[in-house]
Design a protein around this motif. Sequence first.
Motif, PDB file in Angstrom:
ATOM      1  N   ASN A 146       0.845  -1.200   0.000  1.00 51.99           N
ATOM      2  CA  ASN A 146       0.000   0.000   0.000  1.00 51.99           C
ATOM      3  C   ASN A 146       0.877   1.245   0.000  1.00 51.99           C
ATOM      4  O   ASN A 146       2.113   1.159   0.064  1.00 51.99           O
ATOM      5  N   GLY A 147       0.235   2.407  -0.046  1.00 51.58           N
ATOM      6  CA  GLY A 147       0.979   3.653  -0.104  1.00 51.58           C
ATOM      7  C   GLY A 147       1.791   3.922   1.143  1.00 51.58           C
ATOM      8  O   GLY A 147       2.908   4.447   1.062  1.00 51.58           O
ATOM      9  N   GLN A 148       1.228   3.594   2.320  1.00 51.56           N
ATOM     10  CA  GLN A 148       1.946   3.851   3.570  1.00 51.56           C
ATOM     11  C   GLN A 148       3.270   3.089   3.603  1.00 51.56           C
ATOM     12  O   GLN A 148       4.326   3.662   3.898  1.00 51.56           O
ATOM     13  N   ASP A 174       2.039  17.991  -6.646  1.00 58.39           N
ATOM     14  CA  ASP A 174       2.510  18.976  -5.663  1.00 58.39           C
ATOM     15  C   ASP A 174       1.542  18.987  -4.490  1.00 58.39           C
ATOM     16  O   ASP A 174       0.814  19.953  -4.261  1.00 58.39           O
ATOM     17  N   ASP A 175       1.528  17.869  -3.749  1.00 58.47           N
ATOM     18  CA  ASP A 175       0.618  17.752  -2.606  1.00 58.47           C
ATOM     19  C   ASP A 175       1.420  17.297  -1.392  1.00 58.47           C
ATOM     20  O   ASP A 175       2.643  17.487  -1.347  1.00 58.47           O
ATOM     21  N   GLY A 176       0.758  16.698  -0.431  1.00 55.98           N
ATOM     22  CA  GLY A 176       1.429  16.326   0.809  1.00 55.98           C
ATOM     23  C   GLY A 176       2.636  15.432   0.611  1.00 55.98           C
ATOM     24  O   GLY A 176       3.763  15.770   1.009  1.00 55.98           O
ATOM     25  N   ASP A 262      -1.100  12.110  -3.173  1.00 60.17           N
ATOM     26  CA  ASP A 262      -1.820  11.770  -1.941  1.00 60.17           C
ATOM     27  C   ASP A 262      -2.877  10.702  -2.147  1.00 60.17           C
ATOM     28  O   ASP A 262      -3.221   9.978  -1.207  1.00 60.17           O
ATOM     29  N   GLU A 263      -3.446  10.596  -3.369  1.00 62.87           N
ATOM     30  CA  GLU A 263      -4.471   9.575  -3.582  1.00 62.87           C
ATOM     31  C   GLU A 263      -3.917   8.171  -3.392  1.00 62.87           C
ATOM     32  O   GLU A 263      -4.640   7.244  -3.017  1.00 62.87           O
ATOM     33  N   TYR A 264      -2.594   8.000  -3.621  1.00 62.91           N
ATOM     34  CA  TYR A 264      -1.973   6.687  -3.461  1.00 62.91           C
ATOM     35  C   TYR A 264      -1.783   6.328  -1.991  1.00 62.91           C
ATOM     36  O   TYR A 264      -1.451   5.193  -1.657  1.00 62.91           O
ATOM     37  N   LEU A 267      -5.811   9.221   0.523  1.00 64.00           N
ATOM     38  CA  LEU A 267      -6.248  10.499   1.077  1.00 64.00           C
ATOM     39  C   LEU A 267      -7.214  11.249   0.179  1.00 64.00           C
ATOM     40  O   LEU A 267      -7.616  12.367   0.503  1.00 64.00           O
ATOM     41  N   ASP A 268      -7.585  10.659  -0.943  1.00 66.08           N
ATOM     42  CA  ASP A 268      -8.561  11.272  -1.844  1.00 66.08           C
ATOM     43  C   ASP A 268      -9.938  10.678  -1.536  1.00 66.08           C
ATOM     44  O   ASP A 268     -10.151   9.473  -1.680  1.00 66.08           O
ATOM     45  N   SER A 269     -10.874  11.521  -1.125  1.00 69.34           N
ATOM     46  CA  SER A 269     -12.202  11.042  -0.729  1.00 69.34           C
ATOM     47  C   SER A 269     -12.946  10.372  -1.881  1.00 69.34           C
ATOM     48  O   SER A 269     -13.834   9.547  -1.675  1.00 69.34           O
ATOM     49  N   LYS A 270     -12.576  10.718  -3.112  1.00 71.99           N
ATOM     50  CA  LYS A 270     -13.240  10.135  -4.275  1.00 71.99           C
ATOM     51  C   LYS A 270     -12.958   8.634  -4.378  1.00 71.99           C
ATOM     52  O   LYS A 270     -13.821   7.847  -4.763  1.00 71.99           O
TER      53      LYS A 270
END
Length: 502
Positions: A146-148, A174-176, A262-264, A267-270
């Motif tokens: 997973n991403g973490q 360019d996000d977290g 961040d989606e990986y 963290l993306d609600s979608k």
Amino acid sequence: MKNIVGISLFFLLLIGPWFFLIKEAEGGFVFYSSLILTLFLTIIGFVIFLENRNPIQTITWLVVFGAFPFIGCIFYFLFGHNFRKERIFRKKYFLGKQSFVKISGEAEYNERIKEMGESSQQLITLANRLGNSPVSFTTETRILRNGQETFFNIIEQLKRARHHIHLEYYIVRDDGIGCALKDVLMEKASEGVEIRFLYDAVGSWKLARSYIDDLKRAGVEMVAFGPLQLPFLNNTFNFRNHRKIIVIDGCVGFVGGLNIGDEYLGLDSKFGYWRDTHLIVKGEAVRTLQLIFLQDWYYSTNRSFLTDEYLMTDVSPPSDHGGVQLIAGGPDSEWTVIKSIFFKMITAAEKSVWIASPYFVPDDDILQALKVAALSGLDVRLLVPKNPDKKIVYHASRTYFPEMLASGVRIFQYKEGFMHSKIIIVDDQLASIGTTNMDMRSFHLNFEVNAFLYRTESTQQLVNDFVNDLKVSQEVEMDEFSNRSFRLKVLESTCRLLSPLL
């Protein structure tokens, strides 16, 4: 071929508006504008005909031009013009052939390969001949599920870099997590570590200019692969670098399905939870990742770093890690490299073929191989997302379900968020993990890279993860699936019709 279309379009754009205005005054605007458009579409159609594409692709393009001429023109210049890709990437192709000679003679086909069994031997030989990459038995791998896990390990390894860091990504945001990565790279650059960062110009088109400038000022070399131009003047627009590679000091590497965003991390609600798979590689096979990066870098910059300084790797004695083979595929290859290896894996299977892919739009070869395997009594399973991120591809993939279900393939839809893993497991012994989707774009247009694992601990971990993923998935039943609405069937068939164009 390119010149014919380029000159025609230039002529149309230059004199077309004036010609239209003159004829409009005479009352003949519609006639003459239609005439020019017809002539232009005829030229494009003739070019597509001479490219000798797959007949289905050729017919589909001609149908689109006939039914939607204006939209067809725009779509073609965005996605369709291949213009002899072997000429476009000739330099890159020969560089790859020459580069892999540097390591091909160092890994001999010894007794370890013979222990793998006949099917594995054939697959190793095929992969070596198509991808010019030897198998390694002195390479350690570990699955990051997973991403973490993935980004934690990436950041930790980047902090340990002493000489160089090489990064190659399709999407950079360019996000977290993007900023966290940027901070580490800037810090390492200040310590004197050489950093080269290759990002795809289309995949990362939203990347802020300030992000790139900050890294450049810190000493990081930032280069865009396939810089964007006007689509109709850019031969390489349709050939994207979909690879995700990190090489640290030539001895630690990362490859797999996760881009930088961040989606990986879910963290993306979608999308919610993002189920993906990455691989950390240590040892001999990292040299192959290094070579893949260095030849992509040379293609983009005309600067070569193919020296022992970057290609020397500490090689341990043969161990019980199993076999690892890193293979690159793309439009610069003489063959459809990764697709051919996938085909061999499926047709050589004796017990089972398990596939996870977020985008399933196979060509006829792969589709037939899967159906024949299932009809032969093998355990064939396909894991796809239940919730899509790309709706056209999602609906197109569902048109393949009826014939696959009829042949005995079991299809599962992952429900716990979005499933982005790109995995093939054969007979619980052989596996592939990487960037290649089970679709025609990955097979024919994108630059991809996959790790092929032969009886490794990582292979067994992939088996366990696949079983766990099925527990949070819904199996597709033929009766229920057949009862979907007529409107949905029309939508799916339309998307499938468009899929050869993408």
